[in-house]
Design a protein around this motif. Structure first.
Motif, PDB file in Angstrom:
ATOM      1  N   ASN A   1       0.831  -1.194   0.000  1.00 22.82           N
ATOM      2  CA  ASN A   1       0.000   0.000   0.000  1.00 22.82           C
ATOM      3  C   ASN A   1       0.870   1.251   0.000  1.00 22.82           C
ATOM      4  O   ASN A   1       1.503   1.588   1.005  1.00 22.82           O
ATOM      5  CB  ASN A   1      -0.924  -0.013   1.218  1.00 22.82           C
ATOM      6  CG  ASN A   1      -1.957   1.089   1.185  1.00 22.82           C
ATOM      7  OD1 ASN A   1      -1.621   2.267   1.224  1.00 22.82           O
ATOM      8  ND2 ASN A   1      -3.214   0.704   1.095  1.00 22.82           N
TER       9      ASN A   1
ATOM     10  N   LYS B   1       0.210   4.488  -0.067  1.00 23.52           N
ATOM     11  CA  LYS B   1      -0.186   5.559   0.855  1.00 23.52           C
ATOM     12  C   LYS B   1       0.283   5.269   2.269  1.00 23.52           C
ATOM     13  O   LYS B   1       0.846   6.133   2.953  1.00 23.52           O
ATOM     14  CB  LYS B   1      -1.692   5.755   0.807  1.00 23.52           C
ATOM     15  CG  LYS B   1      -2.186   6.943   1.630  1.00 23.52           C
ATOM     16  CD  LYS B   1      -3.674   7.154   1.424  1.00 23.52           C
ATOM     17  CE  LYS B   1      -4.162   8.393   2.172  1.00 23.52           C
ATOM     18  NZ  LYS B   1      -5.623   8.632   1.919  1.00 23.52           N
TER      19      LYS B   1
ATOM     20  N   GLU C   1      -3.720   8.622  -8.621  1.00 23.37           N
ATOM     21  CA  GLU C   1      -3.817   8.031  -7.281  1.00 23.37           C
ATOM     22  C   GLU C   1      -2.435   7.917  -6.647  1.00 23.37           C
ATOM     23  O   GLU C   1      -2.255   8.230  -5.459  1.00 23.37           O
ATOM     24  CB  GLU C   1      -4.481   6.657  -7.369  1.00 23.37           C
ATOM     25  CG  GLU C   1      -4.656   5.970  -6.014  1.00 23.37           C
ATOM     26  CD  GLU C   1      -5.293   4.602  -6.147  1.00 23.37           C
ATOM     27  OE1 GLU C   1      -4.856   3.675  -5.444  1.00 23.37           O
ATOM     28  OE2 GLU C   1      -6.224   4.457  -6.977  1.00 23.37           O
TER      29      GLU C   1
ATOM     30  N   ASP D   1      -1.226   9.827  -3.298  1.00 20.27           N
ATOM     31  CA  ASP D   1      -0.850   9.028  -2.133  1.00 20.27           C
ATOM     32  C   ASP D   1       0.556   9.307  -1.631  1.00 20.27           C
ATOM     33  O   ASP D   1       0.839   9.145  -0.437  1.00 20.27           O
ATOM     34  CB  ASP D   1      -0.962   7.532  -2.461  1.00 20.27           C
ATOM     35  CG  ASP D   1      -2.402   7.048  -2.537  1.00 20.27           C
ATOM     36  OD1 ASP D   1      -3.300   7.802  -2.105  1.00 20.27           O
ATOM     37  OD2 ASP D   1      -2.626   5.931  -3.038  1.00 20.27           O
TER      38      ASP D   1
END
Length: 354
Positions: free
Chosen positions: A271, A273, A309, A313
């Motif tokens: 992930n 972020k 995105e 992030d």
């Protein structure tokens, strides 16, 4: 800023003028589309020119080839490298061929095996060619093989996994062979003028590590840490390329002393972020645009959305380099590579506005 300055600023966890763009260029069709000629092997000057035309800010130049050089043919589409590992050539694996046989299965094999010489000056020639052609425009990232991966190339992952229990000293010896070679080779590359060094050491599948977190902490991470400490002692920045799901050892990886972590595999549940929020003061994340689904099969709009995105992030305050979450392989249509890069160019200028 030029591309080199931009890349190194982000790697230093600072905010450049624009978010840097990087990738492994593993696609002959991409080279042909960009350069207007077919390529047989991954050549330094071709790689630099392709990166420049694509608008990348850094390029990977491995030490004398990927795992070694001076191959010996053993069949129509196979060869044995200087480590004794046999590879099968195929278009799908370019430029890193798939191993099919390994030289060491037991202590006796190791006793009769001779390690390659990392001090051979010819190994540095591709880097020197890249630096001469580049003239300071891109960040030149020298590449060496990580010690865990080097051991798997000598023994095979299945045999090595058994070896953790049947002969852990042999596994340790093989890992140390990889560490010694890549440390000395890396120092030669840095002395020749590389801007930073990439240690390629895959430790996991998409769903898990290759071995338990305890085994990784005992066998895989300490030699990487020693390599990083050595390279940092001569003033170098170090990027760890490590595929797979690293979540169970991510705290350990982030504290190896590395400056950057690549490729933050989206498909392996990495992930971006969360990594940026938790480790952004320690490491620069590099990657995360999905090279398994979005880039091969996505529409232009879907690719642009994923680029946005990633920037949202991780890029807002610097310390992020955008790239695919593995490489630009020939399974990705060339036009989709262009779509990704167009989207990056559209949104990457600071302050980020999405």
């Amino acid at each position: 800023m030029n591309s080199r300055e931009r890349f190194l600023t982000a790697l230093n966890l600072q905010q450049p003028d624009k978010v840097p763009l990087f990738d492994f260029l593993f696609s002959p069709p991409l080279f042909e589309a960009v350069l207007g000629k077919k390529v047989k092997t991954y050549e330094a000057v071709d790689a630099v020119e392709c990166a420049l035309r694509l608008g990348l800010d850094g390029i990977w130049i491995p030490i004398g080839g990927y795992a070694g050089y001076t191959p010996q043919a053993v069949g129509k589409n196979s060869y044995k490298d200087e480590w004794g590992t046999t590879y099968v050539q195929s278009e799908a694996s370019w430029p890193i061929d798939a191993p099919s046989a390994y030289p060491i299965a037991n202590r006796e094999d190791y006793k009769n095996w001779t390690a390659p010489n990392p001090d051979d000056k010819e190994r540095v020639q591709p880097l020197l060619d890249a630096l001469k052609y580049n003239k300071g425009r891109l960040a030149i990232l020298a590449g060496v093989l990580g010690p865990f991966t080097a051991a798997t190339m000598l023994m095979g992952l299945e045999e090595m996994s058994l070896g953790f229990y049947t002969d852990p000293e042999l596994v340790t010896d093989l890992i140390q062979e990889g560490e010694k070679f890549s440390t000395k080779a890396g120092l030669h590359l840095l002395a020749a003028g590389a801007d930073a060094i990439i240690i390629s050491d895959d430790l996991g599948y998409a769903n898990s590590l290759f071995a338990s977190p305890e085994i990784m902490r005992e066998y895989a991470l300490p030699p990487i840490r020693r390599m990083v400490e050595t390279f940092r002692s001569v003033g170098a920045k170090v990027i760890l390329h490590c595929d797979g799901n690293l979540n169970k050892i991510l705290d350990d990886v982030a504290r190896l002393g590395i400056s950057g972590l690549h490729p933050i595999e989206r498909k392996a549940d990495m992930n971006l972020k969360q990594i940026k929020q938790k480790y952004g003061k320690l490491i620069c994340p590099i990657g995360n645009v999905n090279s398994s689904s979005t880039l091969p099969y996505g529409t232009k709009e879907e690719i642009e959305a994923e680029v946005k995105e990633c920037l949202a992030d991780a890029a807002q305050d610097g310390g992020y380099i955008i790239a695919s979450d593995h490489s630009l392989s020939q399974g990705i249509p060339v036009e989709n590579v262009f779509h990704m890069h167009e989207a990056v160019m559209k949104y990457r200028k600071y302050p980020i506005q999405l």
